[in-house]
Design an enzyme around this catalytic site. Sequence first.
Site, PDB file in Angstrom:
ATOM      1  N   LEU A 295      89.193  78.648  74.796  1.00 35.90           N
ATOM      2  CA  LEU A 295      90.601  78.714  75.049  1.00 35.90           C
ATOM      3  C   LEU A 295      91.359  77.443  74.524  1.00 35.90           C
ATOM      4  CD1 LEU A 295      91.168  80.669  78.319  1.00 35.90           C
ATOM      5  CD2 LEU A 295      91.463  81.462  76.119  1.00 35.90           C
ATOM      6  N   TYR A 352      89.009  78.178  65.342  1.00 35.06           N
ATOM      7  CA  TYR A 352      88.351  79.161  64.048  1.00 35.06           C
ATOM      8  C   TYR A 352      89.411  79.627  63.191  1.00 35.06           C
ATOM      9  CZ  TYR A 352      85.505  82.924  62.038  1.00 35.06           C
ATOM     10  OH  TYR A 352      84.908  83.593  61.400  1.00 35.06           O
TER      11      TYR A 352
HETATM   12  P1  NAI Z   1      75.984  83.164  60.900  1.00 35.54           P
HETATM   13  O1  NAI Z   1      76.294  82.091  62.132  1.00 35.54           O
HETATM   14  O2  NAI Z   1      75.028  84.418  60.891  1.00 35.54           O
HETATM   15  O3  NAI Z   1      75.342  82.387  59.682  1.00 35.54           O
HETATM   16  C1  NAI Z   1      76.149  81.429  58.991  1.00 35.54           C
HETATM   17  C2  NAI Z   1      75.178  80.461  58.099  1.00 35.54           C
HETATM   18  O4  NAI Z   1      75.811  79.219  57.646  1.00 35.54           O
HETATM   19  C3  NAI Z   1      73.908  79.871  59.091  1.00 35.54           C
HETATM   20  O5  NAI Z   1      72.874  80.309  58.259  1.00 35.54           O
HETATM   21  C4  NAI Z   1      74.133  78.453  59.259  1.00 35.54           C
HETATM   22  O6  NAI Z   1      73.161  77.849  59.454  1.00 35.54           O
HETATM   23  C5  NAI Z   1      75.050  78.328  57.954  1.00 35.54           C
HETATM   24  N1  NAI Z   1      75.714  77.040  58.251  1.00 35.54           N
HETATM   25  C6  NAI Z   1      76.368  76.573  59.136  1.00 35.54           C
HETATM   26  N2  NAI Z   1      77.156  75.361  59.090  1.00 35.54           N
HETATM   27  C7  NAI Z   1      76.455  75.029  57.981  1.00 35.54           C
HETATM   28  C8  NAI Z   1      76.483  73.703  57.239  1.00 35.54           C
HETATM   29  N3  NAI Z   1      77.331  72.801  57.652  1.00 35.54           N
HETATM   30  N4  NAI Z   1      75.928  73.612  55.882  1.00 35.54           N
HETATM   31  C9  NAI Z   1      75.249  74.851  55.463  1.00 35.54           C
HETATM   32  N5  NAI Z   1      75.025  75.902  56.134  1.00 35.54           N
HETATM   33  C10 NAI Z   1      75.771  76.059  57.196  1.00 35.54           C
HETATM   34  O7  NAI Z   1      77.518  83.500  60.354  1.00 35.54           O
HETATM   35  P2  NAI Z   1      77.897  85.438  59.932  1.00 35.54           P
HETATM   36  O8  NAI Z   1      78.128  86.140  60.907  1.00 35.54           O
HETATM   37  O9  NAI Z   1      76.917  85.588  58.831  1.00 35.54           O
HETATM   38  O10 NAI Z   1      79.111  84.656  59.133  1.00 35.54           O
HETATM   39  C11 NAI Z   1      79.214  84.189  57.803  1.00 35.54           C
HETATM   40  C12 NAI Z   1      80.667  83.924  57.480  1.00 35.54           C
HETATM   41  O11 NAI Z   1      81.337  85.025  57.553  1.00 35.54           O
HETATM   42  C13 NAI Z   1      81.253  82.943  58.327  1.00 35.54           C
HETATM   43  O12 NAI Z   1      82.086  82.210  57.366  1.00 35.54           O
HETATM   44  C14 NAI Z   1      82.130  83.687  59.320  1.00 35.54           C
HETATM   45  O13 NAI Z   1      83.233  82.672  59.916  1.00 35.54           O
HETATM   46  C15 NAI Z   1      82.407  85.032  58.745  1.00 35.54           C
HETATM   47  N6  NAI Z   1      82.917  85.735  59.527  1.00 35.54           N
HETATM   48  C16 NAI Z   1      81.938  86.543  59.979  1.00 35.54           C
HETATM   49  C17 NAI Z   1      82.141  87.881  60.763  1.00 35.54           C
HETATM   50  C18 NAI Z   1      81.213  88.648  61.807  1.00 35.54           C
HETATM   51  O14 NAI Z   1      81.716  89.493  62.301  1.00 35.54           O
HETATM   52  N7  NAI Z   1      80.004  88.214  61.788  1.00 35.54           N
HETATM   53  C19 NAI Z   1      83.746  88.234  60.838  1.00 35.54           C
HETATM   54  C20 NAI Z   1      84.592  87.392  60.127  1.00 35.54           C
HETATM   55  C21 NAI Z   1      84.127  86.347  59.317  1.00 35.54           C
END
Ligand code: NAI
Length: 446
Positions: A295, A352
């Site tokens: 929050l 976020y």
């Molecule tokens: P996740 O957490 O499973 O995967 C994210 C990946 O980004 C991970 O492999 C992580 O190691 C990598 N990462 C994080 N910081 C990094 C950095 N500084 N440099 C390089 N790589 C980095 O997340 P997910 O669920 O696959 O989400 C992917 C994208 O989709 C994100 O931008 C998230 O905000 C967005 N998103 C996801 C939703 C969902 O329902 N899962 C909904 C809306 C948006």
Amino acid sequence: MTDKYTEFVSRGAGRDIARKLGLPQPVVLRRYAPGRPLVEGPVLVQGSGTGADELASILLSWRLDVRRHAVPREKLGAIILVLDGLARPEDLEKPVLGAAASLRDLAPNARVVIISRSAAGAPDPAVAAARQGVDGLLRSLAKELRAGATGNGILLTAAAGTTSPGTLGALQFFLSGRSAFVDGQFLTVTSGLGQLPDDAGTPLAGKVAVVTGAARGIGAAIARTLYRDGARLVVVDVPAAGGDLAKVANEVHGTALQLDISREDAGQRIIGHAVERHGRLDIVVHNAGITRDKLLVNMGQDRWNAVIAVNLAAQLRINAALLASVHFRSSPRIVSVASTSGIAGNRGQANYAASKAGVIGMVRATAPLLAAHGGSINAVAPGFIETAMTARMPFATREVARRLNSLQQGGEPGDVAEAIAFLASDAAGGISGEVLRVCGQNLVGA
Ligand code: NAI
């Protein structure tokens, strides 16, 4: 993460129980697979004027089963309503109610696409009113459709007509299984640029694409989808995720780049790797993202700064390097992953949501800069997607979140990937500075 409820109520006794109890009745969505037809069933093209006629003849050349008039009780794969000549609100009635009569004939997983003109730039208030009316019409219509059917809209601007490449590209996307989880949304065709692919199965052939955060989740799905569509891949993730990243790289026959994208030199590292290993760079997908929910009243500096640094500042810095590079000048494409949180806001996600709304602002402001090289930049805003992240939500919260959209189910990582693959393709070259929600028409902030 499987959605057992959707599987249960999709057939037989499960469907009957859900109907009797008035429970949500999601169906298994029609998704794209190579070789599947664009639309399953006849396509009814309605609307007066030359736009509808020209479009109908193009659809015939795509070998679709086109109708200009409804055939009573015939099941339809799609209805396309062309409303490109609206001059006043009264002009809506005849074509809209004409098409409405055919809605009950839509087959499961059918498509409704309305093509109209953007109200921005309308010559007078009556024209603007009629054009803006289409917005409320489409969003309501999409909420009334059932059985996996979706409704989406294409908005034309002064620079684009019904047969511009961007219009046809968007139409193919909305008709196909690639847009299974896109519902109640509009895409604006902002220019006459773009080109439909020679081979619909490999629209990204010859392109080199970089996907950040590709070791798992949505990023890995994006890499697989771009590979399926013909691209050569550079997959990027933090060194700590190196093992998983290598597996994805092997699977897509690409190369892995272990890199924290918030490093100062991330842009140069990405360009250097792509050019050295693959000889070029055409597409960058900014997918890496993190959450540090709290929050706002309890939010500390650490959580705020980490999220802004990875989700927004890193993309800005990498884009600046791309825009300055001579290696990113041949119809370059950038696609950023935003979130519906950045549009509607979300309790406990002020950091976020600020970062994801910032991505949307960045995309709009970067579009004119990329246009100088015939390029485009767009954002995709996912809603509830079935990933490891959402699987960790408490059961009741997850059930509510995943049913609160017109399709009454969560999306798959592949649904987000399909939207990104489309926006990364030359078929979407006429679309830039746009935000496409992949959320099944989430009822929150829709
Ligand atoms: P996740 O957490 O499973 O995967 C994210 C990946 O980004 C991970 O492999 C992580 O190691 C990598 N990462 C994080 N910081 C990094 C950095 N500084 N440099 C390089 N790589 C980095 O997340 P997910 O669920 O696959 O989400 C992917 C994208 O989709 C994100 O931008 C998230 O905000 C967005 N998103 C996801 C939703 C969902 O329902 N899962 C909904 C809306 C948006």
